[in-house]
Design a protein around this motif. Structure first.
Motif, mmCIF file in Angstrom:
data_model
loop_
_atom_site.group_PDB
_atom_site.id
_atom_site.type_symbol
_atom_site.label_atom_id
_atom_site.label_comp_id
_atom_site.label_asym_id
_atom_site.label_seq_id
_atom_site.Cartn_x
_atom_site.Cartn_y
_atom_site.Cartn_z
ATOM 1 N N GLY A 157 -9.389 7.802 10.118
ATOM 2 C CA GLY A 157 -9.273 8.481 11.401
ATOM 3 C C GLY A 157 -8.247 9.596 11.427
ATOM 4 O O GLY A 157 -8.090 10.261 12.456
ATOM 5 N N THR A 158 -7.566 9.814 10.333
ATOM 6 C CA THR A 158 -6.561 10.873 10.272
ATOM 7 C C THR A 158 -7.239 12.232 10.392
ATOM 8 O O THR A 158 -8.188 12.514 9.657
ATOM 9 N N PRO A 159 -6.783 13.079 11.322
ATOM 10 C CA PRO A 159 -7.387 14.410 11.461
ATOM 11 C C PRO A 159 -7.369 15.174 10.127
ATOM 12 O O PRO A 159 -6.353 15.188 9.433
ATOM 13 N N ALA B 34 0.854 -1.187 0.000
ATOM 14 C CA ALA B 34 0.000 0.000 0.000
ATOM 15 C C ALA B 34 0.888 1.235 0.000
ATOM 16 O O ALA B 34 1.934 1.261 0.639
ATOM 17 N N HIS B 35 0.438 2.228 -0.728
ATOM 18 C CA HIS B 35 1.124 3.515 -0.764
ATOM 19 C C HIS B 35 0.050 4.586 -0.568
ATOM 20 O O HIS B 35 -0.935 4.615 -1.304
ATOM 21 N N VAL B 36 0.248 5.445 0.426
ATOM 22 C CA VAL B 36 -0.753 6.465 0.753
ATOM 23 C C VAL B 36 -0.252 7.838 0.321
ATOM 24 O O VAL B 36 0.890 8.203 0.581
ATOM 25 N N THR B 37 -1.140 8.571 -0.355
ATOM 26 C CA THR B 37 -0.860 9.966 -0.687
ATOM 27 C C THR B 37 -1.996 10.814 -0.140
ATOM 28 O O THR B 37 -3.127 10.343 0.007
ATOM 29 N N ALA B 38 -1.671 12.067 0.159
ATOM 30 C CA ALA B 38 -2.684 12.968 0.719
ATOM 31 C C ALA B 38 -2.623 14.303 -0.002
ATOM 32 O O ALA B 38 -1.547 14.820 -0.285
ATOM 33 N N LEU B 39 -3.794 14.835 -0.284
ATOM 34 C CA LEU B 39 -3.920 16.152 -0.883
ATOM 35 C C LEU B 39 -5.139 16.805 -0.263
ATOM 36 O O LEU B 39 -6.258 16.305 -0.418
ATOM 37 N N ASP B 40 -4.895 17.877 0.451
ATOM 38 C CA ASP B 40 -5.961 18.547 1.208
ATOM 39 C C ASP B 40 -6.617 17.511 2.126
ATOM 40 O O ASP B 40 -5.940 16.845 2.866
ATOM 41 N N GLY B 41 -7.927 17.352 2.063
ATOM 42 C CA GLY B 41 -8.617 16.407 2.937
ATOM 43 C C GLY B 41 -8.861 15.057 2.298
ATOM 44 O O GLY B 41 -9.604 14.235 2.816
ATOM 45 N N HIS B 42 -8.222 14.815 1.157
ATOM 46 C CA HIS B 42 -8.433 13.574 0.408
ATOM 47 C C HIS B 42 -7.200 12.685 0.501
ATOM 48 O O HIS B 42 -6.094 13.118 0.209
ATOM 49 N N ARG B 43 -7.403 11.439 0.916
ATOM 50 C CA ARG B 43 -6.295 10.487 1.032
ATOM 51 C C ARG B 43 -6.538 9.335 0.064
ATOM 52 O O ARG B 43 -7.644 8.807 -0.008
ATOM 53 N N THR B 44 -5.510 8.991 -0.687
ATOM 54 C CA THR B 44 -5.598 7.880 -1.633
ATOM 55 C C THR B 44 -4.684 6.761 -1.153
ATOM 56 O O THR B 44 -3.502 6.985 -0.899
#
Length: 108
Positions: free
Chosen positions: A43-45, A9-19
């Motif tokens: 659960g990420t703030p 798994a690889h997680v990316t975040a942009l603003d309030g959106h997480r992929t």
């Protein structure tokens, strides 16, 4: 002998959106860790939406399906969004047969 994980798994975040980009074999052996990962991302703030990108998934069973449903239910309970994108043909078939495709998969 070191055991090589069959999924990643690889997680990316942009603003309030997480992929969460998932790859490999999502099965009973991966299900608990997958649930833990998806619930942690939900659960990420500041995370308003979590997307599970399944474009590189090569195997998908009922335990993996259960993990996605748990994440979807948690998102509903916490007023967040959870969706699946880019399901491979194998994954799409499981989602369609089980009747969850329409509420899990976000239209492209």
């Amino acid at each position: 002998m070191t055991e090589v994980p069959l999924w990643s798994a690889h997680v990316t975040a942009l603003d309030g959106h997480r992929t969460v980009r998932l790859a490999g074999e999502l099965d009973m052996a991966a299900a608990d860790e997958l649930i833990e990962l998806l619930l942690a991302e939900l659960g990420t703030p500041g995370a308003a939406a979590v997307e599970a990108d399944l474009g590189a998934v090569t195997f998908f069973d009922s335990a993996a399906l259960g993990a996605l449903i748990v994440a979807y239910q948690r998102a509903e309970e916490t007023d967040r969004q959870f969706s699946v994108t880019n399901p491979t043909r194998t994954v799409r078939r499981v989602l369609e047969i089980t009747g969850v495709y329409d509420f899990l998969v976000r239209p492209a």
